[in-house]
Design a protein around this motif. Sequence first.
Motif, PDB file in Angstrom:
ATOM      1  N   SER A  13      30.572   0.348 -16.931  1.00 45.73           N
ATOM      2  CA  SER A  13      30.577  -0.996 -17.491  1.00 45.73           C
ATOM      3  C   SER A  13      30.305  -0.904 -18.973  1.00 45.73           C
ATOM      4  N   SER A  14      30.847  -1.843 -19.705  1.00 47.62           N
ATOM      5  CA  SER A  14      30.475  -1.944 -21.111  1.00 47.62           C
ATOM      6  C   SER A  14      30.979  -3.280 -21.588  1.00 47.62           C
ATOM      7  N   PRO A  15      30.433  -3.775 -22.696  1.00 53.24           N
ATOM      8  CA  PRO A  15      31.020  -4.992 -23.233  1.00 53.24           C
ATOM      9  C   PRO A  15      32.444  -4.692 -23.675  1.00 53.24           C
ATOM     10  N   SER A  16      33.298  -5.697 -23.752  1.00 50.87           N
ATOM     11  CA  SER A  16      34.637  -5.483 -24.320  1.00 50.87           C
ATOM     12  C   SER A  16      34.435  -4.829 -25.678  1.00 50.87           C
ATOM     13  N   GLY A  17      35.225  -3.811 -25.972  1.00 56.07           N
ATOM     14  CA  GLY A  17      35.075  -3.139 -27.264  1.00 56.07           C
ATOM     15  C   GLY A  17      34.108  -1.972 -27.196  1.00 56.07           C
ATOM     16  N   GLY A  18      33.533  -1.737 -26.034  1.00 60.30           N
ATOM     17  CA  GLY A  18      32.587  -0.622 -25.886  1.00 60.30           C
ATOM     18  C   GLY A  18      33.312   0.707 -25.781  1.00 60.30           C
ATOM     19  N   GLY A  19      34.554   0.665 -25.358  1.00 64.99           N
ATOM     20  CA  GLY A  19      35.372   1.889 -25.326  1.00 64.99           C
ATOM     21  C   GLY A  19      35.517   2.509 -23.951  1.00 64.99           C
ATOM     22  N   GLN A 135      32.191  -5.345 -33.308  1.00 58.68           N
ATOM     23  CA  GLN A 135      33.010  -6.416 -33.904  1.00 58.68           C
ATOM     24  C   GLN A 135      34.348  -5.874 -34.380  1.00 58.68           C
ATOM     25  N   GLN A 136      34.295  -4.718 -35.035  1.00 57.93           N
ATOM     26  CA  GLN A 136      35.537  -4.128 -35.561  1.00 57.93           C
ATOM     27  C   GLN A 136      36.503  -3.795 -34.425  1.00 57.93           C
ATOM     28  N   ARG A 137      35.974  -3.222 -33.345  1.00 64.94           N
ATOM     29  CA  ARG A 137      36.846  -2.840 -32.227  1.00 64.94           C
ATOM     30  C   ARG A 137      37.466  -4.076 -31.584  1.00 64.94           C
ATOM     31  N   LEU A 138      36.657  -5.128 -31.474  1.00 64.72           N
ATOM     32  CA  LEU A 138      37.194  -6.351 -30.869  1.00 64.72           C
ATOM     33  C   LEU A 138      38.282  -6.956 -31.756  1.00 64.72           C
ATOM     34  N   LYS A 139      38.031  -6.938 -33.061  1.00 70.62           N
ATOM     35  CA  LYS A 139      38.999  -7.502 -34.016  1.00 70.62           C
ATOM     36  C   LYS A 139      40.269  -6.667 -34.051  1.00 70.62           C
ATOM     37  N   ALA A 140      40.092  -5.334 -34.012  1.00 69.15           N
ATOM     38  CA  ALA A 140      41.222  -4.416 -34.172  1.00 69.15           C
ATOM     39  C   ALA A 140      42.256  -4.612 -33.080  1.00 69.15           C
ATOM     40  N   ARG A 141      41.808  -5.098 -31.947  1.00 68.67           N
ATOM     41  CA  ARG A 141      42.762  -5.317 -30.856  1.00 68.67           C
ATOM     42  C   ARG A 141      43.851  -6.302 -31.253  1.00 68.67           C
ATOM     43  N   GLY A 142      43.415  -7.319 -31.966  1.00 74.55           N
ATOM     44  CA  GLY A 142      44.360  -8.319 -32.450  1.00 74.55           C
ATOM     45  C   GLY A 142      45.134  -9.013 -31.357  1.00 74.55           C
ATOM     46  N   THR A 143      44.636  -8.935 -30.123  1.00 75.88           N
ATOM     47  CA  THR A 143      45.394  -9.526 -29.017  1.00 75.88           C
ATOM     48  C   THR A 143      44.875 -10.913 -28.671  1.00 75.88           C
ATOM     49  N   GLU A 144      43.855 -11.350 -29.415  1.00 76.74           N
ATOM     50  CA  GLU A 144      43.204 -12.587 -29.008  1.00 76.74           C
ATOM     51  C   GLU A 144      43.166 -13.640 -30.093  1.00 76.74           C
ATOM     52  N   THR A 145      43.026 -14.873 -29.653  1.00 71.19           N
ATOM     53  CA  THR A 145      42.841 -15.952 -30.614  1.00 71.19           C
ATOM     54  C   THR A 145      41.400 -15.889 -31.106  1.00 71.19           C
ATOM     55  N   GLU A 146      41.107 -16.640 -32.162  1.00 72.31           N
ATOM     56  CA  GLU A 146      39.752 -16.665 -32.726  1.00 72.31           C
ATOM     57  C   GLU A 146      38.743 -17.107 -31.660  1.00 72.31           C
ATOM     58  N   GLU A 147      39.137 -18.078 -30.839  1.00 72.45           N
ATOM     59  CA  GLU A 147      38.217 -18.589 -29.822  1.00 72.45           C
ATOM     60  C   GLU A 147      37.925 -17.500 -28.771  1.00 72.45           C
ATOM     61  N   GLN A 148      38.989 -16.819 -28.342  1.00 77.35           N
ATOM     62  CA  GLN A 148      38.804 -15.747 -27.348  1.00 77.35           C
ATOM     63  C   GLN A 148      37.930 -14.640 -27.919  1.00 77.35           C
ATOM     64  N   ARG A 150      35.573 -14.980 -30.177  1.00 74.94           N
ATOM     65  CA  ARG A 150      34.174 -15.438 -30.217  1.00 74.94           C
ATOM     66  C   ARG A 150      33.534 -15.381 -28.830  1.00 74.94           C
ATOM     67  N   ILE A 151      34.306 -15.765 -27.804  1.00 75.54           N
ATOM     68  CA  ILE A 151      33.780 -15.720 -26.424  1.00 75.54           C
ATOM     69  C   ILE A 151      33.449 -14.277 -26.056  1.00 75.54           C
ATOM     70  N   ARG A 152      34.380 -13.364 -26.353  1.00 75.82           N
ATOM     71  CA  ARG A 152      34.162 -11.950 -26.005  1.00 75.82           C
ATOM     72  C   ARG A 152      32.954 -11.379 -26.743  1.00 75.82           C
ATOM     73  N   LEU A 153      32.821 -11.737 -28.026  1.00 78.31           N
ATOM     74  CA  LEU A 153      31.698 -11.204 -28.805  1.00 78.31           C
ATOM     75  C   LEU A 153      30.372 -11.729 -28.251  1.00 78.31           C
ATOM     76  N   SER A 154      30.348 -13.011 -27.964  1.00 80.27           N
ATOM     77  CA  SER A 154      29.083 -13.568 -27.463  1.00 80.27           C
ATOM     78  C   SER A 154      28.761 -13.026 -26.064  1.00 80.27           C
ATOM     79  N   ASN A 155      29.769 -12.868 -25.222  1.00 81.45           N
ATOM     80  CA  ASN A 155      29.538 -12.256 -23.906  1.00 81.45           C
ATOM     81  C   ASN A 155      29.062 -10.814 -24.065  1.00 81.45           C
TER      82      ASN A 155
END
Length: 206
Positions: A13-19, A135-148, A150-155
């Motif tokens: 398990s890991s947060p999204s962006g954990g690798g 944050q960088q890994r989540l952003k680098a994906r570029g597959t999500e809207t700004e809202e998605q 933010r949800i992923r980062l907060s989760n």
Amino acid sequence: MSTKQTGKIVIISSPSGGGKTSICRRLLDAHGDEGWQFSISYTTRPMREGEKNGREYFFVDDKTFTELVQSDFFAEHFKVHLYQYGTPRGPLEDVLEKGGVMLLDVDVQGADRLKKEYPRAITIFVLPPSHDALQQRLKARGTETEEQFRIRLSNAENEMKLWKNFEYVVINDILDKAVHEVQSIVIAHHCRTDKCDVEQIEKIIG
Ligand code: 5GP
């Protein structure tokens, strides 16, 4: 619940962006021939570019997902971020019975549920090396809207606080090292005195 266990269930398990996806891929490349496999979940999330049905996930609609839930098809299922995700039970039971290693990439809720159902499963939490890297890994994906995003980062921030619920924690700063650590955990886990095959040991001791 299975009592006899030949194969191993490994919950990563890991947060999204954990690798964890990169780690799982590398482990499959290295150990696929030895019966390591990846549990392919079902999801209602739309397919991303580059994904293939039946490879990363089985992509299904809400109605199909609900029918699968009702027929007890899943070992666990949860809403993660905005969509439903579920682990099919059949392949897990197969590995337990026939041998091999089943890697599962699930969120913390799924990990908790699976550990209750399969107490001998190995649980590993993968952390990104820093908050900035996350944050960088989540952003680098570029597959999500700004809202998605933010949800992923907060989760992710909330999920990371639960690292102590896992048996092992791996910091994914250097991918090679993280892969090596997960691999070592999986290979050696059954040597722990609280995880070993007591019957076999008692036979040896006499
Ligand atoms: P993604 O949509 O980015 O592929 O995955 C989103 C999250 O869903 C990740 O944290 C991933 O671990 C989790 N996930 C994937 N499959 C399952 C599953 O079958 N069950 C649960 N509980 N979580 C899952």
